[in-house]
Every structure is written in C-alpha cells, then in structure tokens.
Design an enzyme around this catalytic site. Structure first.
Site, PDB file in Angstrom:
ATOM      1  N   THR A 189       0.905  -1.163   0.000  1.00 46.96           N
ATOM      2  CA  THR A 189       0.000   0.000   0.000  1.00 46.96           C
ATOM      3  C   THR A 189       0.882   1.134   0.000  1.00 46.96           C
ATOM      4  O   THR A 189       1.348   1.575   1.016  1.00 46.96           O
ATOM      5  CB  THR A 189      -0.799   0.231   1.241  1.00 46.96           C
ATOM      6  OG1 THR A 189      -1.699  -0.787   1.344  1.00 46.96           O
ATOM      7  CG2 THR A 189      -1.612   1.518   1.116  1.00 46.96           C
ATOM      8  N   THR A 197     -10.221   6.076  14.097  1.00 52.56           N
ATOM      9  CA  THR A 197     -10.807   6.915  15.146  1.00 52.56           C
ATOM     10  C   THR A 197      -9.804   7.881  15.748  1.00 52.56           C
ATOM     11  O   THR A 197      -8.708   8.035  15.259  1.00 52.56           O
ATOM     12  CB  THR A 197     -11.414   6.036  16.240  1.00 52.56           C
ATOM     13  OG1 THR A 197     -10.459   5.040  16.597  1.00 52.56           O
ATOM     14  CG2 THR A 197     -12.664   5.393  15.752  1.00 52.56           C
TER      15      THR A 197
END
Lengths: 409, 409
Positions: free
Chosen positions: A196, A409
């Site tokens: 990635t 988060t």
C-alpha cells in the site's frame, strides 16, 4: 544509509528529489482532507513524458487506478500526477469513479494539459467518498507559487508514514547528464504484489514507453514487490514512472551500450524507495533484510524470502532482539518450496546460527547486540542450487498494534 | 459457549475429557523441563486402539512426528501417547531423533506396551535438545497413581496457552454409548495446514483405521486447518485419534446407518478444540469467526476465509473494536480468488457494512459494541455461486507482541 559499489556508475544527489530531473516540478498544499498536514500533491513535467505504471493486484482496485490506467493507455504518456492522501477513494462505486475523473479533469485544466496526460492517485481510508468541494478548492490553487516544492509533495502523499521519502541520482549517458528522482509513501497494508504504497519516479532520460514499461515491471518485482510490513496488499498501490527525454541522450533500449547503467540506476532508486517504505513500516523500529541464496530457482528463493520477512513470529523476535532462529527455520519450512532441510544454514548478519539444518553454537549476547542495530540481515543459504532473492521488511511492535487498532478513530 | 442444534444427535459431557471414553487413562507430572508447571503428559488405552494421525506440512518436521508416523505405519494402531512441552525437539538432527526413539521406548516399557504402539509428541522451543535425564526420570514415574488425571494431561501439554482445553461428548450407536473425548494445546505459530498445536482425540467407538484416517483428514480440513493465530505453521503440529472399540458398536464405515452421526460428533469435538485454540491465541482477547458463502467453489471460499482471518490489519481493527470493513474487503481482494467485486456484501454479526461492493450505512456505535463481544463474526457473502467455508482466529493485541518479542528469554 550505506551505499555500495553501485555508486561507480551513478552519483547520489544531496537533497535530490522527484523534481530534480530537468523539466519536472512538484508541489503540495493543504486542502482540508486532513486536519493540518498537507494533503494534496502534484507532479508536473513541462513537456509530455513517456509513462509506465504498475498497479495493485487486489480485485478491489480503487477508482483513481482505473482512471490513471485509462490515461496511460491512450498515448503511453503523462505530463502530470495529482495525488491526495487521507481518503483512498476505494470501494466508492460509480460516484468514486466520477470523482476521480473530475479530479483528473480539473487538475489537467489548471496546469494546462490534456486530460489523458494526467494521472490520479489516492491513499487513505477505504470506503469514503472524497469531499470534492475541498479537493476542488485545493486543485484551483495549484499554480500559486508558494505551494511549489518537492518536499511539500513528499509530505502531501504520506498517511501513517513518519517521514518523507525522496531521492535523486545522476548518471552520464551519451555524455549527457541523466537524472532519476522519486518519492514514495507507505506504510501500512504493505505486502508484495504492490505494497500500500504510492511511488512516483521521474527522469529526464530519453526512453520509449515500451522499454520503460518492461523495465519498471522487472525492477518492481525486485524492489517494491519484495517488501512487506503486514502482509496486506492494498487496493490503491501504484508505481508510476515518467521519462520526459530532456537529458538529450540517445533513446535507451536494451541495445544501448549504457543500458545496464540506466537499469541499475533506476533499480537503485526503486530499491531505495522500497527500503525506505519498509524501514518506515507502521510501528517499525528497524529495517530487516532477508537474503536467500542456494535455492532451486530464483522464484523459489523469492517465495522463501517472502515467507521469512512476512512471519509475525520472526518480526516480533527481531523486535525483542531475540535470536530465535527456530522461527526463521519454521518460516522457510512452511514456504511451500522444495528444499533439503539438512542443507539449510542461517546467519544473522555474520553470525552463523544454523548449520546444515541443526543449531550452530553462537554467542547470544553478540547476536542480541546485532539484532538491536538499525538494519538487520537474515541470510538463508539453502545449498540446493543457485536461486537467490532479497526481501525487506521490519519488526512487529506494540506500536503497530496501537496504530492499527484505532486507525479510523 | 453456545451449542447449536448439532446437540440433537449427541450430548456434551460435563467435565468430559480425553479419558472419558471407556478404557482410556491420562496423566501428567512435572519432570523439570519447565520451572513449575507440569510438563510431561501421557494417554493410555488398556487395549490397542485403531489410530490415525495428520501432521504438519512444514519441511522441518520435528523428530517426534517422524517416530509417531513410524509407530502408526506398523499396524495402524496405538495404545499410548507420551508428550512433553517446553522443548519441541525440532531441528535437533540425529541426536534429536534418537531422543524421540528413546522417549518412545522407555514410555512403552513403563506402561507395558510394544514400542510401535506408542506415539511421541513434543512442543516448545525449536533447536534445543531434550534434557533426557530429567525426561527419563519423569517417565519412570508415570505409573504412580498421584499423577493420574486428564486435567494433569491437559496442563502438561500447554506452552503459552492460558487455559486447558478438553471436551467429551456421548452418542448412541447401535444402542451402545459411544464417547469421544479430546485435549489440545495452541497457541502461537498457529496457521492453517496444522496449527502449532497438538490435539489428541480418544474414542471407544469401533471403527477401522482406514475409515478413521479418512475421517480425520476430512474433518481436520474443516476444523484444525481453518484456524490461524499468526500465520506461522509450526514444525510440530499433529492431531492423533485413537479408537479402541470398547463401546461395542458395529464397525463404523460410510455404509453404517449412523455414520453421519459419528462423523458430526467427531467433527464437533475437533471444531470445539480448534476454536478453543483460536480463542486462546497468544494475546487474544476474543474469538473471531469468518464465514464465507456464495464463492465459486468451497476451495475458493476457504482461501478467502483464510485471507480475512489471517490479516493483521483485520485482527488489529477487531482488537480496537473498529468496524474498519475496508480491511476485510481488501483481504478478500488480495486472496487471489476469482470473484465479482460488485456482488460482495459484508456483515459484522448481523450488521450489514458493505452491500454489493460499496459501503452500507450502519450505526458505528452499535458496530463497536458488537466488536467488543467475546465472539465476533465476520460474514462475507460473495453472491457468485454456492462455495462456502468457515475459519476461526483471534484479534492481534499488544500482548501478542509482548509474548513473542521475548519468548525465549
């Protein structure tokens, strides 16, 4: 960083970067996808460049990759790249694809190039739509001089990376100075078959797109496809290389007398960026290099090197500076490759820990000290034939878990 | 633990264990391989039992596995199993093999059976020789009554496990009560193709060894081979099943009218033990079950389920109770299996998070609450055909890193 004898044919540029090659510019700005960090970057060549790309093998390929492939397919050329971080624009359906097209269109218009001369890349969270209003406002400011700078580009493309990754080198071809520069980002969801990761390479070398494409593919298999952080292959991986020909050398092909010099220089840049990604893997405290030789084939050596570098148990042992070679042997053993277990020897750096399949006596303290170094080498000598491969990765730390237990988060 | 409708055909025994079936005994004692914990265990049948085993696919197969396979090869029977924890006797060369033979010989003599009727198993650190003096002293005490007890056996085989794993169930076949019991240990180096795991199943069922072997293989593929803790397949994995025939039922074959009942009961025991291993994975705080259906084939569903359950990013997200479905989609996408990305839907328990390849609106708080439960289900519906599979694993925690960064020290 240690440079080897490869330097004979090329020179590392101090502060070299993706905009070092003639005719390239890069920049970055904050458009509000992230709280503070620069989140939008671009690369631009003042003339059309031959272009080639390699892309993730993940079935869920993100929208920007589809658009970029369409761009390159048209004329095998690119003149600019627009990249955002924070949101990956993956698994976003029709709307996501439309957004990627819109991003390309506005970027192309803003810098004054044709649409199909622009590539689009995104990295970040999967499954969220891009806030196009913010992005569009950002793209409209690309031409403002204060946003120029390769450093800004390097920052713009980062996600959980802890540092910018850039390089440039110089070599002489046909008496002309050829420069190759690049920038990349990691640092989670990193695994062979495209990490990635986004990686962009620019050069002013004169080379046809077919040769550029073949070279990129071959080099990617030995560099970007040989790194792993966590075994997860992302939806957004992409490597692009742009060659705008401004160095004025004779066209590079395999027949060119200096083809090998160019190949090695480009490989060095890709390998450097790949290693920097592995070194900056999420939570990583050190770079691990796995060298396998003596396998029945190079493919087999590759599979074994990847098996070792991907093992959570090897990675945690290295994090703990524990010379637990049993885990290395185990990872070799479950790689699915044919090998004679009684011929396998393993070294940690220069310390022999397994000889012909059984433990070799070694100094634990010395091994521990070695494993605490910034770069750790695991060397497996299989003794079966001449296949070899090298892979890079990092240790697995508490910090990796912390980062990934709460990424959203 | 929730029991499903499978219970109709069999009954779970309260405090059932590996010695519940008629004619079986088990025990354990401390012989000094570990500081305090019981480290030597054994199982004994008072008559010869039909036996079958499945073993690690790791090239570096440990010495005890070689010896056990030799034992079973002779007459497809076993009457006893001797197991030590702490040291795996793997990668120990000729001496290690001799030690495994010596262990088998002394155990067989002590309990009064022929050598080839005994199996040997070891688990623990790779590459160290067994301290045979201590082990031999231990084996010589096996017949002392105070060491008897299935609970002691369950403890003896543990390494980094945090709890004992045992079970027994009862069913009626041909009007006779047939009991199937088992014990297992995990809990690191756990991955499909035999976890690092030892699992022993005993039954008083009357069944021929060929049928027993085929059944064990088939069931292992759906149970022990479908769990993962960390992707590392150990050198010592082994599942043994002993069937001593004392229940007095007609010989069980696929033609027996109650074959399915027996198969399902044995599958239940193996699945229970497999899930207990996953639940007790190193550092695990919860059990994760991945159900895949709608794949093109069962094999494809298996590969996809394993890809999801093995993903460090999925595992850390669950640890953080973060409904980061993008990582699930990513793991499906890089599984290497053919599938239509636009048909994929994903559920966390009953919460739909992805519908036909794009995000579904869901309540984040509700998802977080669900992900904090002791057992978490990830369900992927591919919509391509009817292939299905279930895999089990656990979350990836700081504790996993702590345990494995310093396993040897």
């Amino acid at each position: 960083m240690v440079f080897t004898d490869q330097q004979d044919t090329f020179k590392l540029l101090k502060n070299g970067n993706i905009a070092s090659a003639k005719g390239f510019q890069a920049g970055g700005l904050h458009c509000g996808l992230r709280k503070k960090k620069i989140d939008l970057g671009w690369v631009y060549s003042d003339v059309p460049a031959q272009a080639a790309g390699v892309y993730t093998t993940n079935v869920f390929q993100a929208a920007p990759l589809k658009v970029t492939q369409e761009s390159i397919a048209k004329e095998n050329q690119l003149q600019g790249i627009i990249v955002n971080s924070a949101i990956a624009n993956a698994c976003t359906g029709e709307q996501g694809l439309q957004d990627a097209y819109d991003m390309r269109k506005q970027f192309a218009e803003t810098v004054g190039i044709e649409e199909h001369m622009a590539a689009v890349a995104s990295t970040g969270l999967i499954g969220e739509l891009l806030p196009m209003d913010r992005l569009q406002k950002g793209i409209s400011q690309i031409n403002h001089e204060e946003h120029l700078g390769a450093g800004k580009f390097e920052t713009a493309i980062l996600t959980t990376d802890t540092k910018e990754k850039g390089i440039a080198i110089e070599l002489e071809i046909d008496g002309q100075t050829v420069t190759i520069g690049g920038a990349a980002k990691g640092s989670g969801m990193i695994h062979p078959n495209m990490a990635t990761m986004l990686s962009f390479v620019t050069t002013d070398a004169n080379i046809a797109s077919a040769a550029l494409h073949d070279t990129l593919k071959s080099i990617t298999n030995k560099s970007f496809n040989m790194i792993t952080v966590d075994g997860d292959t992302s939806t957004n991986d992409m490597v692009l290389v742009l060659a705008n020909g401004k160095a004025g050398n004779q066209p590079l092909t395999a027949q060119h007398p200096q083809w090998n010099d160019f190949y090695q220089a480009l490989q060095f840049v890709c390998e450097y960026l790949a290693k920097e990604i592995a070194r900056d893997g999420e939570g990583a405290t050190r770079l691990v290099e796995v060298q396998v030789d003596g396998a029945f084939t190079d493919e087999s050596a590759t599979a074994i090197a990847k098996s070792i570098i991907s093992s959570n148990l090897v990675k945690t042992a290295i994090h703990g500076a524990d010379a637990n070679w049993g885990r290395i042997i185990t990872a070799i053993g479950y790689s699915g490759q044919a090998l004679d277990p009684d011929k396998v020897s393993v070294y940690l750096g220069e310390i022999l820990v397994v000889e012909n399949g059984v433990p070799a006596p070694f100094n634990e303290e010395q091994a521990k000290e070695y494993l605490l170094e910034d770069e750790v080498k695991i060397i497996a000598k299989l003794g079966d034939a001449n296949g070899k491969a090298t892979a890079w990765g990092c240790d697995l730390s508490y910090e990796y878990v912390r980062i990934n237990a709460s990424y959203r988060t």
